[in-house]
Scaffold this active site. Structure first.
Site, PDB file in Angstrom:
ATOM      1  N   SER A 189       0.730  -1.325   0.402  1.00  0.00           N
ATOM      2  CA  SER A 189      -0.286   0.026   0.216  1.00  0.00           C
ATOM      3  C   SER A 189       0.843   1.142  -0.084  1.00  0.00           C
ATOM      4  O   SER A 189       1.842   1.706  -0.695  1.00  0.00           O
ATOM      5  CB  SER A 189      -1.078   0.250   1.156  1.00  0.00           C
ATOM      6  OG  SER A 189      -2.051   0.636   0.588  1.00  0.00           O
ATOM      7  N   ASP A 429      -8.877  -5.012  -5.513  1.00  0.00           N
ATOM      8  CA  ASP A 429      -8.643  -4.018  -4.615  1.00  0.00           C
ATOM      9  C   ASP A 429      -8.941  -2.299  -5.315  1.00  0.00           C
ATOM     10  O   ASP A 429      -8.592  -2.281  -6.370  1.00  0.00           O
ATOM     11  CB  ASP A 429      -6.990  -4.248  -4.746  1.00  0.00           C
ATOM     12  CG  ASP A 429      -6.270  -2.796  -3.636  1.00  0.00           C
ATOM     13  OD1 ASP A 429      -7.262  -2.379  -3.361  1.00  0.00           O
ATOM     14  OD2 ASP A 429      -5.920  -2.598  -3.808  1.00  0.00           O
ATOM     15  N   HIS A 454      -6.406  -6.138  -2.149  1.00  0.00           N
ATOM     16  CA  HIS A 454      -5.423  -5.148  -1.100  1.00  0.00           C
ATOM     17  C   HIS A 454      -4.230  -5.968  -0.240  1.00  0.00           C
ATOM     18  O   HIS A 454      -4.438  -7.121   0.582  1.00  0.00           O
ATOM     19  CB  HIS A 454      -5.956  -4.361  -0.523  1.00  0.00           C
ATOM     20  CG  HIS A 454      -4.704  -3.556  -0.366  1.00  0.00           C
ATOM     21  ND1 HIS A 454      -4.655  -2.039  -1.584  1.00  0.00           N
ATOM     22  CD2 HIS A 454      -4.311  -2.732   0.417  1.00  0.00           C
ATOM     23  CE1 HIS A 454      -3.473  -1.224  -0.675  1.00  0.00           C
ATOM     24  NE2 HIS A 454      -4.170  -1.725   0.428  1.00  0.00           N
TER      25      HIS A 454
END
Length: 500
Positions: A189, A429, A454
């Site tokens: 991320s 995601d 994710h």
């Protein structure tokens, strides 16, 4: 949560909520994993017990880019090492370095498994570094002082964080005589953004980078603003069209009921809110957060989107009204509770630090248009700037990320000079809409899975993992093997040559 954390969270909620009626804007959480697992089976225990992990603190420089006297102030930055698998400096065995992001490093140690799962194969030394201003790596002596104002918060940015990582890595290579040990940096991320940028900015330190679910193209209008919410919508529609239609129609029903004289009271009772609703936005934001979290972290075998839709569809079969069906989805996802806190998703310990980062440099223009299952709410930069100025007294720099790290014409620019980056994404995601989904060169590669979500690839492996996830990780490992193999070949050639 400490008293100062509570006060800061309340401060944030009060001030930020005052801006929301105008903009109704939020950046969905960027965490590498789902912290608040509301409706899943118990997590498997970590392979790395506390006795295997050794905690250290590095005396870190406050400001790496200035030579004022105050820049030389230091703070204690936490990092953790797992020595179990390392082949040692004499073998030039690699260092796997995990970049902590906008959370306490303890959370990462529990959830991130890619390093420890693959360390025996590579005989790697595992290093986990905490991001400045998070967890126990707090400048100015305390969180209260560090978050006091824009003057102290000004040292919280991605460039300073990466310089921190560089300093720690160089310190450890020297400490453990690991000059010839190749370094692979790994993150998810926001942490994945950092690893990809680190490889570009510090190629002399990191041989390669695994950037999981890193939306580095969700800046400066490179990616469509509605990309995130369009994938959330797609996830729900593919799971159940009736569920999707119920959600899409529910927003109008919320507004319809709220327009009645006692409408907010009716909604409060229907959704069993812990406190009476003051605005419909509180409920809408709560539901928005559930749907986004379920889609972003739609992990197998639980598949949270299916859980939400299962609750909605089961209630639909009983011929209940639209909002009763929506509430059934809330219960299915959150569990059966005496009441539901509409601010539950706004309470993370790091809410204030991350809001600073998104109000300074991490400006991601995320909005939703009329073709999603959400009510129209396009991103409005002018209102966003006003909100940030009212919060911190600073103006966001929406073009700085692409100025400093690049982003426009990525393939044209990077394929000649950059190398050794894996951009991994799961296409379920929502943040994959801002990810690198196509190969840029032979060594800057995109590894994606249709059913992935994710940062799933860097989570701890499980015997129940689907075949496509197992194969995604195997592909990533094979690529890293290739980088390291070529490095060892180059190392031998350099040793055989006359030194400069």
């Amino acid at each position: 949560m400490s008293s100062i954390q509570i006060l800061l969270s309340v401060f944030f909620l009060i001030i930020f909520s005052s801006c929301l009626p105008t903009t109704q804007y939020k950046i969905p959480k960027l965490g590498a994993f789902q912290k608040n697992i509301h409706r899943t089976e118990p997590q498997t225990s970590s392979k790395s017990s506390s006795k295997d992990l050794v905690t250290f603190y590095y005396t870190q420089t406050l400001d790496h880019f200035n030579y004022k006297p105050e820049s030389y102030t230091t703070f204690r930055q936490r990092y953790v090492i797992d020595f179990r698998y390392w082949g040692g400096a004499n073998t030039s065995a690699p260092l796997f370095v995990f970049f902590g992001a906008e959370e306490d490093l303890d959370d990462d140690l529990d959830a991130i498994g890619f390093l420890s799962d693959n360390a025996p194969h590579f005989k790697a030394l595992l290093i986990y570094i905490e991001h400045r201003y998070y967890g126990k790596s707090i400048p100015f002596g305390s969180r209260k002082e560090a978050l006091k104002n824009a003057e102290t918060l000004g040292y919280l940015n991605s460039a300073q964080a990466m310089a921190d990582y560089a300093a720690v890595i160089m310190h450890l290579k020297k400490k453990y005589s690991a000059k010839n040990s190749p370094v692979i940096v790994i993150g998810g991320s926001y942490g994945g953004m950092l690893t990809s940028w680190f490889r570009l900015k510090y190629p002399h330190i990191a041989l390669g980078a695994l950037a999981s679910s890193a939306p580095i193209l969700y800046f400066d209008d490179i990616s469509p603003q509605e990309g995130y919410y369009s994938i959330v919508t797609k996830d729900f529609k593919e799971t159940s069209e009736s569920c999707y239609n119920t959600i899409r129609k529910s927003w109008g029903e919320i507004e319809k009921i709220s327009s009645k004289p006692n409408g907010l009271s009716i909604l409060s009772k229907k959704f069993k809110t812990c406190y009476p609703l003051n605005r419909t936005f509180e409920l809408e934001d709560f539901l928005d957060s559930i749907y986004c979290e379920a889609a972003q972290y739609d992990y197998p075998p639980e598949f949270p989107v299916s859980i939400v839709c299962g609750g909605i569809n089961k209630a639909s079969a009983a011929r209940t009204d639209i909002l009763d069906r929506i509430f059934a989805g809330v219960v299915a996802y959150m569990g059966n509770r005496s009441c539901y806190d509409m601010n539950e998703f706004n309470y993370p310990d790091t809410v204030y630090e991350w809001r600073w980062q998104t109000c300074s440099e991490i400006v991601m223009p995320i909005g939703h248009e009329s073709n999603s299952m959400f009510p129209p709410a396009p991103f409005n930069l002018n209102n966003y700037i006003k909100d940030c100025k009212s919060l911190f007294g600073v103006l966001p720099q929406p073009h700085w990320i692409t100025t400093y790290y690049g982003g426009h014409d990525l393939k044209l620019i990077l394929h000649r000079f950059a190398s050794n980056i894996i951009f991994s994404n799961g296409l379920r995601d929502p943040y994959s809409s801002g990810g690198v989904l196509n190969n840029i060169s032979d060594s800057i590669v995109a590894v994606s899975t249709v059913n992935g979500s994710h940062c799933l690839d860097i989570q701890r492996a499980s015997p129940r993992d689907p075949h496509w996830l197992v194969m995604q990780r195997k592909i990533e490992v094979k690529i890293i093997e290739g980088w390291i193999s070529k490095y060892y070949t180059d190392l031998l050639e350099v040793k055989d040559q006359t030194p400069f």
